[in-house]
Design an enzyme around this catalytic site. Structure first.
Site, PDB file in Angstrom:
ATOM      1  N   GLU A 258       0.821  -1.219   0.000  1.00  0.00           N
ATOM      2  CA  GLU A 258       0.000   0.000   0.000  1.00  0.00           C
ATOM      3  C   GLU A 258       0.853   1.266   0.000  1.00  0.00           C
ATOM      4  O   GLU A 258       0.512   2.273   0.621  1.00  0.00           O
ATOM      5  CB  GLU A 258      -0.973   0.018   1.186  1.00  0.00           C
ATOM      6  N   GLY A 259       1.949   1.223  -0.730  1.00  0.00           N
ATOM      7  CA  GLY A 259       2.885   2.340  -0.760  1.00  0.00           C
ATOM      8  C   GLY A 259       3.910   2.161   0.333  1.00  0.00           C
ATOM      9  O   GLY A 259       3.575   2.230   1.519  1.00  0.00           O
TER      10      GLY A 259
END
Length: 596
Positions: free
Chosen positions: A443-444
């Protein structure tokens, strides 16, 4: 394998004594009837479900993992996962915060936030199956057409169907502008999607009737880069008009990733061979729609690590009170036994208090952000909604990165408490370390979160969002600055607030000359700001504890001791981090690549 008990007392302290959630919700017409009793009842039931149903499956699920039938492309999760999901659905948990128009219960996000901490503490791998579904729900609820909402949302709300997000491809992760998946219009409003995706959590399983894949792909005439990405909903089974299951769509799991942790979750390589999909939102603006799901996921990943921090702490504490090794340096504490329990040793206490402090600080911080999301979505005052929007934007990358960094630190320290036994799988602690490591990546990555915070949320905003949040901190400092009992908390808080202001200005000035200065400073900078936020919340919690410590409830004495540990042992990390952030990019960029 160990135990998990939901930390209801501390959750209630945060929600009712620190944040006064029931009073705040009275300002939101949608939630005005939600009082402390309702919140407590929901969380008590959540605690029972997570400790009695999910936690017993955590270790066995990790050992067993998921199984792929390469002939049918079907994936079977570990034993007990499907039955637990059926209980989850039957109890109505998927609908907790969803819109009543689609069958939801309409409870506030701040309640769900606490429940998701319990879910992740008891079984992160299992929780990822329904967790991703809620992100898909939010994306469709905001960007779907009326027809899409009517067809898909009731199924997601009920839990009959689950969702995924399909972003990453083998050649591109963070740089989504490089993705190659294609979408060919069919002339009837549908598209044929072709491509390959990797690292798709909960991409295939038999726990629900259908899986709704949210897929990023390019239209034939799409411009290059991120400006040419569209978002499509691609069901595993094509739904009939009445919502029943239709034909199998050619979107299949080609392989399961062999992973370090979260073995109980099916992380899939998905092959999409002309699967039928429908566009969500506008052409070439898929990232705008997907970011609703991605931001929800970033908050969710922070809760994953908070949950792991809590459960690792709980079990390390039990072990430290039971394990006998050596004598206390100040003399035997349990002379009737051959040795003292290891909790008498200062460094064991340091490790335990590190996890305890990071759990309690993260719980206060994440609950505050969840409350701001409720305000952003529901407050009748436009100015308050706008302020909440800014705060959530500023704090989301910190939730994701700071909580997951701290989860890695805390689970590692908790494992260390066990000594050699912590490295042995039967005790369960090494699983928490393995599971927590992914949370810093997906998620980043935390570096991406740091760049987002410093580059986009602060410097491109001329520091306005940070300045507004800083005003709240300064107001608290001014209000309590003359209270002698609070000086041990207010003085370091005020000192760090001033240093963050100066550091931000310094990096901003250097970045005008060399953009690499942002990349060089971003990671330590985010941790500094994260500590500023934790110090702010710990100072508030200490104020409450000081006022109530003599009332006979040992909870407040424990809270005060934890706050003192945080300020004395963890906050000083900022001195090193500030020096790192100020050291510049030259010591990173001067060496030619071929000389590494």
């Amino acid at each position: 394998m160990g135990q998990y008990v939901a930390p209801l007392r501390d959750m209630q302290f945060v929600l009712h004594e620190l944040l006064h959630v029931a009073d705040e919700l009275k300002q939101l017409p949608k939630h005005a009837d939600i009082d402390a009793d309702i919140i407590n009842q929901v969380l008590e039931e959540g605690g029972k479900f997570t400790s009695e149903v999910l936690f017993p499956l955590n270790h066995s699920g990790d050992r067993e993992g998921c199984k792929l039938d390469t002939n049918t492309h079907e994936v079977t999760p570990p034993k007990g996962f499907k039955a637990a999901y059926e209980q989850y659905v039957a109890a109505g948990w998927p609908s907790l915060t969803c819109d009543p128009e689609y069958g939801g219960q309409g409870l506030p996000m701040v309640v769900q936030n606490s429940f998701y901490e319990m879910l992740n503490a008891s079984n992160q791998a299992w929780t990822m199956y329904p967790g991703l579904s809620h992100g898909a729900y939010e994306c469709l609820h905001e960007h779907g057409t009326d027809e899409q909402k009517a067809l898909y949302l009731p199924k997601l709300v009920s839990g009959e169907w689950t969702g995924t997000m399909c972003l990453t491809e083998a050649h591109c992760g963070t740089d989504l502008g490089l993705l190659r998946s294609k979408a060919e219009p069919q002339g009837d409003g549908s598209y044929k999607i072709t491509g390959s995706k990797i690292f798709i959590s909960a991409g295939e399983h038999d726990m629900a009737q259908n899986i709704l894949h949210l897929v990023l792909a390019r239209l034939p005439d799409a411009p290059a880069g991120t400006k040419g990405i569209s978002l499509f909903i691609v069901p595993k089974f094509l739904p009939n008009a009445d919502g029943s299951i239709g034909a199998r769509n050619p979107i299949f799991c080609g392989a399961l990733e062999e992973k370090m942790g979260i073995h109980g979750n099916a992380t899939c390589q998905m092959n999409i061979d002309g699967a039928i999909g429908w566009m969500i939102g506008e052409p070439n603006k898929g990232l705008n729609a997907m970011f609703v799901m991605m931001n929800a996921a970033r908050l969710g990943v922070g809760m994953q690590s908070l949950g792991l921090t809590e459960v690792a702490y709980q079990n390390a504490l039990i072990y430290a009170k039971d394990r006998l090794q050596m004598r206390s340096l100040t003399g035997a504490k349990e002379a009737s036994k051959p040795a003292d329990p290891i909790i008498v040793h200062p460094d064991v206490r340091r490790m335990l208090l590190t996890a305890k402090a990071y759990a309690e600080g993260g719980r206060a911080f994440s609950s505050y952000v969840a409350l701001q999301i409720d305000k952003e979505l529901n407050h009748p005052d436009e100015a308050i909604r706008a302020e909440a929007v800014d705060e959530v934007a500023l704090l989301t990358p910190i939730i994701k990165a700071f909580l997951t960094d701290n989860g890695w630190i805390s689970t590692s320290e908790a494992m260390q408490v066990y000594g050699g036994h912590g490295f042995i799988s039967e005790w369960g602690m090494e699983q928490y370390v393995r599971d927590s490591r992914i949370n810093m990546i997906y998620e980043g990555t935390n570096t991406i979160q740091s760049l987002d915070l410093l580059g986009r949320k602060i410097l491109l905003d001329n520091g306005n969002k940070l300045r507004k949040f800083g005003e709240k901190i300064r107001a608290f400092i001014e209000e309590n600055g003359t209270d002698e009992a609070m000086s041990e908390f207010i003085t370091p808080l005020a000192d760090l607030a001033e240093k963050v202001q100066k550091l931000t200005m310094e990096i901003g000035m250097k970045a005008f000359q060399n953009p690499d200065e942002v990349g060089a400073a971003a990671v330590p900078y985010l941790r500094v700001v994260g500590h500023l936020i934790y110090a702010y919340f710990f100072a508030q919690m200490a104020k409450i504890a000081l006022a109530k410590q003599d009332g006979g409830d040992n909870f407040y004495k424990s809270k005060l001791a934890t706050a003192r540990f945080y300020f004395g042992r963890l906050l000083p990390e900022t001195a090193m981090l500030i020096r790192q952030a100020r050291s510049g990019s030259a010591n990173l960029m001067a060496l030619d690549a071929e000389l590494f």
